[in-house]
Design a protein around this motif. Structure first.
Motif, short mmCIF file in Angstrom:
data_model
loop_
_atom_site.label_atom_id
_atom_site.label_comp_id
_atom_site.label_asym_id
_atom_site.label_seq_id
_atom_site.Cartn_x
_atom_site.Cartn_y
_atom_site.Cartn_z
N LEU A 237 0.83 -1.20 0.00
CA LEU A 237 0.00 0.00 0.00
C LEU A 237 0.87 1.25 0.00
CD1 LEU A 237 -2.91 1.08 0.14
CD2 LEU A 237 -2.69 1.05 2.63
N PHE A 238 1.92 1.26 0.83
CA PHE A 238 2.86 2.38 0.85
C PHE A 238 3.55 2.52 -0.50
CE2 PHE A 238 2.63 2.65 5.49
CZ PHE A 238 2.84 4.00 5.69
N SER B 74 3.50 5.57 -3.08
CA SER B 74 4.78 6.24 -3.36
C SER B 74 5.03 6.42 -4.85
CB SER B 74 5.93 5.44 -2.73
OG SER B 74 5.80 5.39 -1.33
N ILE B 75 4.65 5.43 -5.67
CA ILE B 75 4.90 5.58 -7.10
C ILE B 75 4.02 6.69 -7.69
CG2 ILE B 75 5.64 3.19 -7.37
CD1 ILE B 75 3.02 2.58 -8.74
N LEU C 133 4.81 17.75 -0.16
CA LEU C 133 4.89 16.33 -0.50
C LEU C 133 4.31 15.46 0.61
CD1 LEU C 133 8.45 16.06 -2.14
CD2 LEU C 133 6.22 15.90 -3.28
N LEU C 134 4.61 15.82 1.86
CA LEU C 134 4.08 15.06 2.99
C LEU C 134 2.55 15.17 3.03
CD1 LEU C 134 4.54 13.41 5.55
CD2 LEU C 134 4.80 15.56 6.81
N PHE D 270 -2.41 8.45 0.45
CA PHE D 270 -2.36 7.20 1.22
C PHE D 270 -3.71 6.91 1.85
CE2 PHE D 270 -1.69 4.81 5.16
CZ PHE D 270 -1.04 3.69 4.66
N VAL D 271 -4.31 7.92 2.48
CA VAL D 271 -5.61 7.72 3.14
C VAL D 271 -6.68 7.38 2.12
CG1 VAL D 271 -7.43 8.86 4.45
CG2 VAL D 271 -5.04 9.18 5.11
N SER D 272 -6.70 8.09 0.97
CA SER D 272 -7.72 7.82 -0.04
C SER D 272 -7.55 6.42 -0.63
CB SER D 272 -7.67 8.86 -1.15
OG SER D 272 -6.43 8.83 -1.84
N THR D 273 -6.29 6.01 -0.87
CA THR D 273 -6.03 4.66 -1.38
C THR D 273 -6.41 3.60 -0.36
OG1 THR D 273 -4.18 5.51 -2.70
CG2 THR D 273 -4.29 3.13 -2.40
#
Length: 286
Positions: free
Chosen positions: A36-37, A41-42, A179-180, A187-190
């Protein structure tokens, strides 16, 4: 190089609907989180490349009272204290006292210290300027080599110049923070999409035709199916960056991949890829 170790094994299992389904037992919870990370990230690669192209950043919302000091009278006064080489004439300089603060051009340390006692201030010296806003720490910004006060011809020019000079000095902090923030949102949406989609797959266990028995299998299957859409979203954004298009490709691609998995397997381990026999209520019909 071994290709049967994680995370390389993940990429071997995402290229066909059958593999996506058959390898739904492949990853443990830690590995699922890692994937997931990675997929998040990509998506950050084109975002990062786009942010690196930034040459200014609007800081007026961060220093609203200080930017209110800038008006046409300030621009006109500035034109009078800049020489032909684009350098400040700091002696006698400039000192404009306004209702909500001070704007000055000076080289005197005593004058700078005195002006910075005001609630809001824009103080320009020979090599740097000071930006003070009520309730915000004073920001000291050194001029870049291309700074030229003669290029300030309007209120907007001055605001843009101040923002660009500030951004150049704080570039790493600003881009890092952006970026953060974007990574957290992606990340949360994914995560929501993955966990939510997995719930619907998990509910199929109530039907006798489904071989999906645990929620972890469902999450693993969704992450397997998300691999190709995420790579396609990355490629599209490297060609033409648009974060909305990128997320659309990823989400629509995931839905299509899940449909392909269902078409190829009916979510049942016994369905053959070749004849793709339909399984309904646990009974096979040739």
């Amino acid at each position: 190089m071994k290709t049967d170790v994680f995370p390389l094994t993940y990429f071997k299992k995402i290229w066909t609907p059958r593999r996506i389904f058959d390898n739904r037992h492949q990853l443990n919870w830690f590995q699922l989180l890692f994937v997931l990370f990675f997929l998040t990230s990509i998506l950050m690669v084109p975002v990062s490349l786009n942010f690196l192209k930034m040459d200014t950043y609007p800081i007026e919302e961060s220093y609203p009272d200080a930017f209110e000091l800038i008006d046409e009278s300030v621009v006109i006064a500035f034109k009078e204290v800049a020489n032909e080489k684009g350098e400040w004439i700091t002696e006698p300089g400039l000192n404009l006292v306004k209702d909500n603060g001070v704007v000055s051009v000076t080289e005197s340390d005593a004058n700078i210290e005195e002006n910075l006692k005001a609630e809001n201030a824009l103080v320009f010296s020979e090599t740097e300027f000071y930006l003070k806003n009520k309730g915000v720490p004073i920001s000291t910004v050194r001029y870049t080599k291309d700074f030229n006060p003669n290029q300030i011809n309007s209120v907007e020019d001055m605001k843009e110049t101040i923002s660009r000079q500030w951004f150049f000095q704080n570039r790493i902090y600003v881009i890092g923070s952006l970026l953060l923030l974007v990574f957290s949102i992606l990340f949360v949406s994914t995560l929501v999409i993955v966990l939510g989609s997995a719930v619907f797959l998990y509910l199929t266990k109530k039907n006798s035709f489904s071989s999906i028995k645990t929620y972890k299998e469902s999450v693993n299957l969704i992450l397997n199916a998300l691999g190709i859409p995420s790579l396609l979203a990355l490629l599209s954004s490297l060609i033409q960056f648009d974060i909305v298009v990128m997320l659309t490709i990823q989400s629509v691609g995931l839905a299509l991949m899940v449909l392909l998995v269902f078409y190829a397997t009916r979510f049942n381990d016994t369905v053959s890829v070749k004849n793709n026999r339909e399984v309904v209520g646990g009974k096979k019909h040739g």
